[in-house]
Write a protein that holds these residues in place. Structure first.
Motif, PDB file in Angstrom:
ATOM      1  N   TRP A 195       0.801  -1.225   0.000  1.00  0.00           N
ATOM      2  CA  TRP A 195       0.000   0.000   0.000  1.00  0.00           C
ATOM      3  C   TRP A 195       0.836   1.278   0.000  1.00  0.00           C
ATOM      4  O   TRP A 195       0.652   2.150  -0.856  1.00  0.00           O
ATOM      5  CB  TRP A 195      -0.955   0.027   1.197  1.00  0.00           C
ATOM      6  CG  TRP A 195      -1.915   1.179   1.115  1.00  0.00           C
ATOM      7  CD1 TRP A 195      -3.034   1.253   0.333  1.00  0.00           C
ATOM      8  CD2 TRP A 195      -1.809   2.445   1.792  1.00  0.00           C
ATOM      9  NE1 TRP A 195      -3.643   2.481   0.473  1.00  0.00           N
ATOM     10  CE2 TRP A 195      -2.914   3.232   1.379  1.00  0.00           C
ATOM     11  CE3 TRP A 195      -0.908   2.978   2.702  1.00  0.00           C
ATOM     12  CZ2 TRP A 195      -3.131   4.530   1.846  1.00  0.00           C
ATOM     13  CZ3 TRP A 195      -1.115   4.269   3.170  1.00  0.00           C
ATOM     14  CH2 TRP A 195      -2.219   5.026   2.743  1.00  0.00           C
ATOM     15  N   CYS A 230     -10.532  -2.421  10.017  1.00  0.00           N
ATOM     16  CA  CYS A 230     -10.063  -3.393   9.033  1.00  0.00           C
ATOM     17  C   CYS A 230     -11.056  -4.541   8.892  1.00  0.00           C
ATOM     18  O   CYS A 230     -11.754  -4.901   9.855  1.00  0.00           O
ATOM     19  CB  CYS A 230      -8.694  -3.920   9.478  1.00  0.00           C
ATOM     20  SG  CYS A 230      -7.929  -5.051   8.316  1.00  0.00           S
ATOM     21  N   THR A 252      -8.661   4.552  -0.926  1.00  0.00           N
ATOM     22  CA  THR A 252      -8.395   3.147  -1.252  1.00  0.00           C
ATOM     23  C   THR A 252      -9.585   2.277  -0.921  1.00  0.00           C
ATOM     24  O   THR A 252     -10.016   1.430  -1.725  1.00  0.00           O
ATOM     25  CB  THR A 252      -7.166   2.647  -0.464  1.00  0.00           C
ATOM     26  OG1 THR A 252      -6.019   3.409  -0.840  1.00  0.00           O
ATOM     27  CG2 THR A 252      -6.893   1.171  -0.757  1.00  0.00           C
ATOM     28  N   LEU A 298      -6.474  -2.721   2.843  1.00  0.00           N
ATOM     29  CA  LEU A 298      -5.284  -2.002   2.385  1.00  0.00           C
ATOM     30  C   LEU A 298      -4.259  -2.890   1.705  1.00  0.00           C
ATOM     31  O   LEU A 298      -3.424  -2.382   0.964  1.00  0.00           O
ATOM     32  CB  LEU A 298      -4.599  -1.222   3.525  1.00  0.00           C
ATOM     33  CG  LEU A 298      -5.436  -0.137   4.194  1.00  0.00           C
ATOM     34  CD1 LEU A 298      -4.547   0.684   5.133  1.00  0.00           C
ATOM     35  CD2 LEU A 298      -6.127   0.770   3.193  1.00  0.00           C
ATOM     36  N   ILE A 312      -6.238   6.416   2.712  1.00  0.00           N
ATOM     37  CA  ILE A 312      -6.917   5.184   3.115  1.00  0.00           C
ATOM     38  C   ILE A 312      -8.369   5.213   2.729  1.00  0.00           C
ATOM     39  O   ILE A 312      -8.925   4.231   2.207  1.00  0.00           O
ATOM     40  CB  ILE A 312      -6.734   4.961   4.621  1.00  0.00           C
ATOM     41  CG1 ILE A 312      -5.273   4.600   4.942  1.00  0.00           C
ATOM     42  CG2 ILE A 312      -7.668   3.867   5.133  1.00  0.00           C
ATOM     43  CD1 ILE A 312      -4.958   4.544   6.414  1.00  0.00           C
TER      44      ILE A 312
END
Length: 308
Positions: free
Chosen positions: A114, A167, A304, A252, A301
């Motif tokens: 990443w 996450c 993404t 990620l 982030i």
């Protein structure tokens, strides 16, 4: 909350940090005076005054040498450590003030999958990052780095930690592997498919494992061969791209490969017990450079995850 009164001797010790460290290292008042650029009589006077304030002797004197007592040894060694810590903190503060590169520690897999591909974007946004790839926070404690991105349950006691992103766990495989297995990504069952796993994730307390994924996704145990293990998540994902099996991916690490068509999700995603955090020392957490880094990471982030 009531606080214990501060020992007045601490202030005198703080004022004498350099003096104690130099006398201890030099082994004499005269050599310590030379290093400090003051008269020997001033060193002797300050040591006597400190001993009087503390109520015990710090050094045994002879005509040739001064030798620290047991109590003196304890305080002199602590003074040396404190002086070194202050010097290191001052150097880091000056570097931050001068706008130097932010020394950022990143786990290997996150760096490769990443962050490294986005360093050019960071430079264009005026953010100068110097990366150190490592898995622990030791360098942060020692002042060798300014901040660290970590994947874990948080919140890292003794440090300032801000959650960057929550996450999720997601199995992924290459389209070619699924075609060869005769299954579609949408309806694929893990039964009968080869699994790839990150050995570190099962041992480091992050709960990045197939067992945790199956519990979080509501699936049952899988009969079949044991997973093929790798020591790093990015190597595991590269093996999945090469068609070796279904890898357990996480946020990620997989979005870019999915966008490029190298990997496809297999089955549902599930919440992870660990998240991504930006960890810093408390004294540097609210500096302008750290705030700029935090804002850049949050934007990157979010982009993404939205694109994935």
């Amino acid at each position: 909350m009531n606080q214990s009164p501060r020992d007045p001797s601490l202030g005198k010790l703080l004022q004498a940090l350099d003096l104690l460290a130099e006398v201890y290292e030099a082994g004499s008042f005269s050599r310590a005076a030379e290093r400090l650029g003051i008269d020997q009589s001033a060193v002797s006077h300050r040591v006597r005054a400190l001993e009087a304030a503390l109520g015990f002797t710090l050094f045994e004197r002879t005509t040739r040498r001064v030798t620290p007592t047991r109590a003196g040894t304890l305080l002199c060694q602590a003074a040396g450590r404190a002086s070194a810590d202050l010097a290191q903190a001052l150097a880091a503060a000056r570097e931050l003030r001068s706008g130097g590169a932010i020394r950022l520690s990143v786990p290997s897999s996150l760096a490769m999958k990443w962050l490294v591909p986005r360093l050019a974007d960071a430079r264009r946004d005026g953010l100068d990052l110097s990366l150190e790839v490592r898995e622990d926070l030791a360098a942060l404690d020692q002042g060798q780095i300014d901040a660290a991105i970590r994947f874990g349950p948080g919140p890292y006691p003794g440090h300032h930690a801000q959650r960057l992103a929550r996450c999720r766990l997601q199995p992924v495989a290459s389209p070619a592997y699924l075609r060869h297995a005769g299954v579609s990504a949408e309806g694929a069952s893990l039964i009968g498919l080869g699994r790839l796993a990150d050995r570190r994730g099962e041992q480091d307390g992050t709960r990045f494992s197939w067992a945790d994924y199956l519990v979080a996704s509501g699936g049952g145990p899988i009969d079949g061969p044991a997973p093929m293990y790798f020591d790093r998540a990015d190597l595991m994902l590269q093996a999945a791209i090469g068609g070796l099996g279904v890898a357990l991916g996480r946020s990620l690490l997989i979005e870019d490969d999915i966008r490029l068509g190298l990997l496809v999700p297999v089955g549902p995603s599930a919440p992870s017990a660990s998240d991504y955090w930006l960890v810093t020392r408390y004294e540097s957490a609210d500096t302008e450079s750290m705030n700029r880094l935090m804002r850049w990471l949050e934007r990157g982030i979010a982009h993404t995850l939205a694109a994935g």
